[in-house]
Design a protein around this motif. Structure first.
Motif, PDB file in Angstrom:
ATOM      1  N   UNK A  28      21.260 -35.041  30.434  1.00 22.44           N
ATOM      2  CA  UNK A  28      20.251 -34.389  29.585  1.00 22.44           C
ATOM      3  C   UNK A  28      19.630 -35.396  28.624  1.00 22.44           C
ATOM      4  N   UNK A  29      20.449 -36.253  28.041  1.00 22.11           N
ATOM      5  CA  UNK A  29      19.948 -37.287  27.142  1.00 22.11           C
ATOM      6  C   UNK A  29      19.020 -38.247  27.879  1.00 22.11           C
ATOM      7  N   UNK A  30      19.389 -38.641  29.074  1.00 22.36           N
ATOM      8  CA  UNK A  30      18.538 -39.528  29.863  1.00 22.36           C
ATOM      9  C   UNK A  30      17.195 -38.872  30.171  1.00 22.36           C
ATOM     10  N   UNK A  31      17.218 -37.588  30.506  1.00 25.45           N
ATOM     11  CA  UNK A  31      15.979 -36.863  30.792  1.00 25.45           C
ATOM     12  C   UNK A  31      15.077 -36.812  29.557  1.00 25.45           C
ATOM     13  N   UNK A  32      15.676 -36.576  28.402  1.00 28.94           N
ATOM     14  CA  UNK A  32      14.893 -36.518  27.162  1.00 28.94           C
ATOM     15  C   UNK A  32      14.202 -37.848  26.888  1.00 28.94           C
ATOM     16  N   UNK A  33      14.949 -38.930  27.017  1.00 29.14           N
ATOM     17  CA  UNK A  33      14.371 -40.244  26.763  1.00 29.14           C
ATOM     18  C   UNK A  33      13.262 -40.546  27.764  1.00 29.14           C
ATOM     19  N   UNK A  34      13.457 -40.169  29.021  1.00 29.52           N
ATOM     20  CA  UNK A  34      12.439 -40.424  30.046  1.00 29.52           C
ATOM     21  C   UNK A  34      11.189 -39.593  29.813  1.00 29.52           C
ATOM     22  N   UNK A  37      23.660 -46.356  22.365  1.00 25.84           N
ATOM     23  CA  UNK A  37      22.315 -46.923  22.289  1.00 25.84           C
ATOM     24  C   UNK A  37      21.258 -45.877  22.626  1.00 25.84           C
ATOM     25  N   UNK A  38      21.534 -45.007  23.591  1.00 27.64           N
ATOM     26  CA  UNK A  38      20.575 -43.959  23.942  1.00 27.64           C
ATOM     27  C   UNK A  38      20.417 -42.952  22.806  1.00 27.64           C
ATOM     28  N   UNK A  39      21.527 -42.562  22.194  1.00 29.78           N
ATOM     29  CA  UNK A  39      21.448 -41.636  21.064  1.00 29.78           C
ATOM     30  C   UNK A  39      20.687 -42.256  19.894  1.00 29.78           C
ATOM     31  N   UNK A  40      20.958 -43.534  19.617  1.00 24.25           N
ATOM     32  CA  UNK A  40      20.249 -44.222  18.538  1.00 24.25           C
ATOM     33  C   UNK A  40      18.779 -44.384  18.873  1.00 24.25           C
ATOM     34  N   UNK A  41      18.467 -44.622  20.135  1.00 23.44           N
ATOM     35  CA  UNK A  41      17.074 -44.772  20.553  1.00 23.44           C
ATOM     36  C   UNK A  41      16.306 -43.475  20.356  1.00 23.44           C
ATOM     37  N   UNK A  42      16.981 -42.358  20.594  1.00 24.23           N
ATOM     38  CA  UNK A  42      16.301 -41.081  20.385  1.00 24.23           C
ATOM     39  C   UNK A  42      16.049 -40.837  18.901  1.00 24.23           C
ATOM     40  N   UNK A  94      30.195 -46.603  26.904  1.00 26.71           N
ATOM     41  CA  UNK A  94      30.146 -46.047  25.551  1.00 26.71           C
ATOM     42  C   UNK A  94      29.002 -46.687  24.772  1.00 26.71           C
ATOM     43  N   UNK A  95      28.863 -48.005  24.877  1.00 26.41           N
ATOM     44  CA  UNK A  95      27.763 -48.699  24.198  1.00 26.41           C
ATOM     45  C   UNK A  95      26.417 -48.149  24.664  1.00 26.41           C
ATOM     46  N   UNK A 121      30.817 -36.884  16.559  1.00 22.16           N
ATOM     47  CA  UNK A 121      30.025 -36.037  15.676  1.00 22.16           C
ATOM     48  C   UNK A 121      28.561 -36.014  16.111  1.00 22.16           C
ATOM     49  N   UNK A 122      28.026 -37.169  16.456  1.00 19.87           N
ATOM     50  CA  UNK A 122      26.622 -37.234  16.874  1.00 19.87           C
ATOM     51  C   UNK A 122      26.434 -36.567  18.236  1.00 19.87           C
ATOM     52  N   UNK A 123      27.370 -36.745  19.147  1.00 13.40           N
ATOM     53  CA  UNK A 123      27.275 -36.060  20.438  1.00 13.40           C
ATOM     54  C   UNK A 123      27.275 -34.542  20.227  1.00 13.40           C
ATOM     55  N   UNK A 124      28.096 -34.051  19.325  1.00 17.34           N
ATOM     56  CA  UNK A 124      28.108 -32.615  19.018  1.00 17.34           C
ATOM     57  C   UNK A 124      26.759 -32.158  18.480  1.00 17.34           C
ATOM     58  N   UNK A 125      26.160 -32.952  17.597  1.00 15.05           N
ATOM     59  CA  UNK A 125      24.842 -32.612  17.062  1.00 15.05           C
ATOM     60  C   UNK A 125      23.792 -32.579  18.167  1.00 15.05           C
ATOM     61  N   UNK A 126      23.862 -33.550  19.059  1.00 15.72           N
ATOM     62  CA  UNK A 126      22.944 -33.570  20.192  1.00 15.72           C
ATOM     63  C   UNK A 126      23.120 -32.317  21.051  1.00 15.72           C
TER      64      UNK A 126
END
Length: 258
Positions: free
Chosen positions: A241-247, A195-200, A190-191, A216-221
């Motif tokens: 998908x989040x990992x791909x975006x950050x990469x 952290x990945x969402x905050x990093x984006x 979870x952490x 709520x933030x996961x829904x927005x993503x």
């Protein structure tokens, strides 16, 4: 009465009184996309130019592709409200707002007409060129105000914009079996998600508990990057998908443009 010359070639001008100066040290670094959420484009245009509304945007794009500029790009329009991205809370001072005429939930989230999206793309391309907007800084209202706003909604064609060189997008990962992270979960996974969402760029604390704010933030993503299933549950496809975006980020997240 026009009031000023348009920044975007071909745009019509209808000046709104609802604007002010950008905060000192701020310049446009974000393109923020909205839908109007009203029954007609004419009504939305009138509202954005009505001093009683105390709202505005830099541009309005009608369903037939007409672009109306209401506030100079150098000025601060009033469109974002309470919001944040990468720790910045005065999004109005950092952004150029574009209202796209669409009734949203008032009419069951109808699709955006091709002529309208072509106009949105052309407008965004012009703004990107004028202000050197980075791809990952082309955002929806729901990104900067999770839970409070859902526009431009799950029908907005982010993929089409990215194909035209506007915005940051990767193909959503396919659904696959695996454990999902969901409300009530705790621990390192979870952490890591937080952290990945905050990093984006999302405004989210990394406390290690999958709380209401995390959902709520996961829904927005998901609204922006995985709209086929928006439920606030971080299933394997959402996390991949989040990992791909950050990469795939074209520049390092966390630094304001020079």
């Amino acid at each position: 009465m026009s009031g000023f010359a348009p920044d975007q070639p071909g745009a019509m001008v209808r000046a709104s009184p609802n604007f002010g100066p950008r905060r000192e040290g701020f310049r446009p670094e974000i393109i923020l996309l909205h839908y109007t959420g009203m029954t007609t484009g004419a009504g939305a245009e009138d509202w954005l130019c009505n001093p009683a509304s105390e709202v505005s945007s830099h541009y309005l794009v009608h369903e037939d592709g007409r672009i109306v500029q209401m506030v100079r790009e150098s000025d601060r329009a009033w469109h974002a409200g309470q919001s944040s991205w990468r720790g910045v809370t005065d999004i109005n001072s950092q952004s150029i707002g574009i209202e796209v005429v669409n009734p949203g939930p008032l009419a069951g989230h109808p699709p955006f007409p091709p002529r309208q999206i072509a106009a949105v793309i052309s407008l965004c391309q012009g703004i990107v060129a004028r202000h050197r907007i980075r791809p990952e800084m082309v955002l929806g209202h729901s990104d900067v105000a999770p839970g409070r706003k859902i526009d431009p909604g799950e029908r907005f064609p982010w993929r089409a914009l990215a194909r035209a060189g506007v915005g940051h997008f990767v193909a959503p990962a396919r659904h696959r079996r695996g454990a999902a992270l969901q409300p009530g979960d705790e621990g390192q996974e979870v952490t890591r998600l937080q952290a990945m969402l905050a990093s984006y760029g999302y405004g989210l604390e990394t406390g290690g508990t999958y709380d209401g704010a995390t959902k709520t933030v996961v829904s927005a993503f998901q609204l922006h990057f995985r709209p086929k299933k928006v439920d606030g549950i971080a299933d394997p496809a959402t996390r991949e998908t989040l990992q791909r975006l950050l990469a795939a980020l074209p520049s390092r997240v966390g630094e304001r443009a020079a």
